[in-house]
Motif scaffolding. Structure first.
Motif, short mmCIF file in Angstrom:
data_model
loop_
_atom_site.label_atom_id
_atom_site.label_comp_id
_atom_site.label_asym_id
_atom_site.label_seq_id
_atom_site.Cartn_x
_atom_site.Cartn_y
_atom_site.Cartn_z
N VAL A 41 50.16 18.36 -0.72
CA VAL A 41 50.57 19.71 -0.33
C VAL A 41 50.69 20.63 -1.54
N ALA A 42 50.71 20.07 -2.75
CA ALA A 42 50.72 20.91 -3.94
C ALA A 42 50.31 20.08 -5.16
N GLU A 54 48.63 28.72 -16.88
CA GLU A 54 49.14 28.34 -15.56
C GLU A 54 49.02 29.48 -14.56
N ALA A 55 49.43 30.67 -14.97
CA ALA A 55 49.36 31.81 -14.06
C ALA A 55 47.92 32.09 -13.64
N ARG A 56 47.01 32.01 -14.58
CA ARG A 56 45.60 32.29 -14.28
C ARG A 56 45.05 31.29 -13.27
N PHE A 57 45.35 30.01 -13.46
CA PHE A 57 44.80 29.01 -12.54
C PHE A 57 45.48 29.06 -11.18
N LEU A 58 46.75 29.39 -11.12
CA LEU A 58 47.39 29.52 -9.81
C LEU A 58 46.75 30.66 -9.02
N ARG A 59 46.41 31.74 -9.69
CA ARG A 59 45.73 32.83 -9.00
C ARG A 59 44.32 32.41 -8.58
N ARG A 60 43.62 31.76 -9.48
CA ARG A 60 42.21 31.43 -9.25
C ARG A 60 42.03 30.42 -8.14
N LEU A 61 42.97 29.48 -8.03
CA LEU A 61 42.80 28.37 -7.10
C LEU A 61 43.50 28.58 -5.77
N ARG A 62 44.22 29.68 -5.62
CA ARG A 62 44.89 29.97 -4.35
C ARG A 62 43.88 29.97 -3.22
N ARG A 63 44.18 29.26 -2.15
CA ARG A 63 43.34 29.10 -0.96
C ARG A 63 42.11 28.23 -1.22
N ARG A 64 41.98 27.70 -2.41
CA ARG A 64 40.88 26.78 -2.69
C ARG A 64 41.38 25.35 -2.87
N LEU A 65 42.60 25.23 -3.37
CA LEU A 65 43.27 23.94 -3.53
C LEU A 65 44.73 24.11 -3.14
#
Length: 206
Positions: free
Chosen positions: A114-115, A32-43
């Motif tokens: 929105v999320a 979860e942490a990895r994908f939240l970082r990776r997708l920030r500003r992309r989704l």
């Protein structure tokens, strides 16, 4: 139902803290942490605040859960936006792993997502996994809105696997969750629930 969910989540209006439960909790936390970082500003994903050995903290995002909007009579808007948001994710080569209106927050006025929440099962994978699971959520929990699934697939605007392939993917995911529940609490309520859901899903027709 005991062990019905894979995490516990609490919030104070500014932050949301998610703690992970059951088998492979540490792996799901890191995912979860990895994908939240990776997708920030992309989704549209919550902003990651902090990560510990047992929890992930995220910024609170105001919005209405998709399942509540379905219950309030907005299946066309919600399912179409689910399709559009999913197409954006799949263009990046990932699948969510638990995709559907139950893990999305919407602006109640515009019905814009929105999320997208709960990335603990995310991984590189085949689009049918998310397409089928979103359909499963609607068929299992909102059967009255099954006729509106066409808006989800139309808004996705990409290849949609056949019913046979989607149905097989639904059953695979249900069996995976049965195995998860059996590891967590052998013979418990979660295992019984997923056995029943497998039987119910197997009986579905297009």
């Amino acid at each position: 139902m005991e062990h019905g969910y894979t995490n516990s989540t609490v919030g104070d209006g500014a932050l949301v803290v998610k703690c992970y439960q059951g088998p492979d909790a540490a792996v799901r936390l890191r995912t979860e942490a990895r994908f939240l970082r990776r997708l920030r500003r992309r989704l549209p994903v919550p902003r990651l605040h902090a990560v510990t050995d047992t929890s992930v903290s995220m910024a609170y995002v105001p919005g209405v859960h998709g399942q509540d909007l379905l219950d309030d009579g907005h299946p066309v808007e919600v399912l179409a936006e689910c399709g559009r948001a999913l197409a954006r994710l799949h263009r990046m080569g990932f699948v969510h792993g638990d995709y559907g209106p139950q893990n999305m927050l919407f602006d109640p006025e515009t019905f814009e997502a929105v999320a997208i929440l709960d990335w603990e099962w995310a991984h590189p994978g085949r689009p049918v996994e998310d397409l089928a699971w979103c359909e499963w959520i609607v068929r299992a929990h909102h059967p009255e809105h099954v006729p509106h699934l066409r808006h989800f697939f139309e808004a996705y605007a990409g290849p949609v696997p056949s019913w046979e392939e989607r149905h097989a993917s639904m059953l695979t995911r249900c069996r995976n969750l049965l195995e998860f529940a059996a590891r967590w609490e052998p013979g418990g309520e979660g295992e019984k629930l997923w056995r029943q859901r497998i039987d119910d899903t197997a009986d579905w027709v297009a």
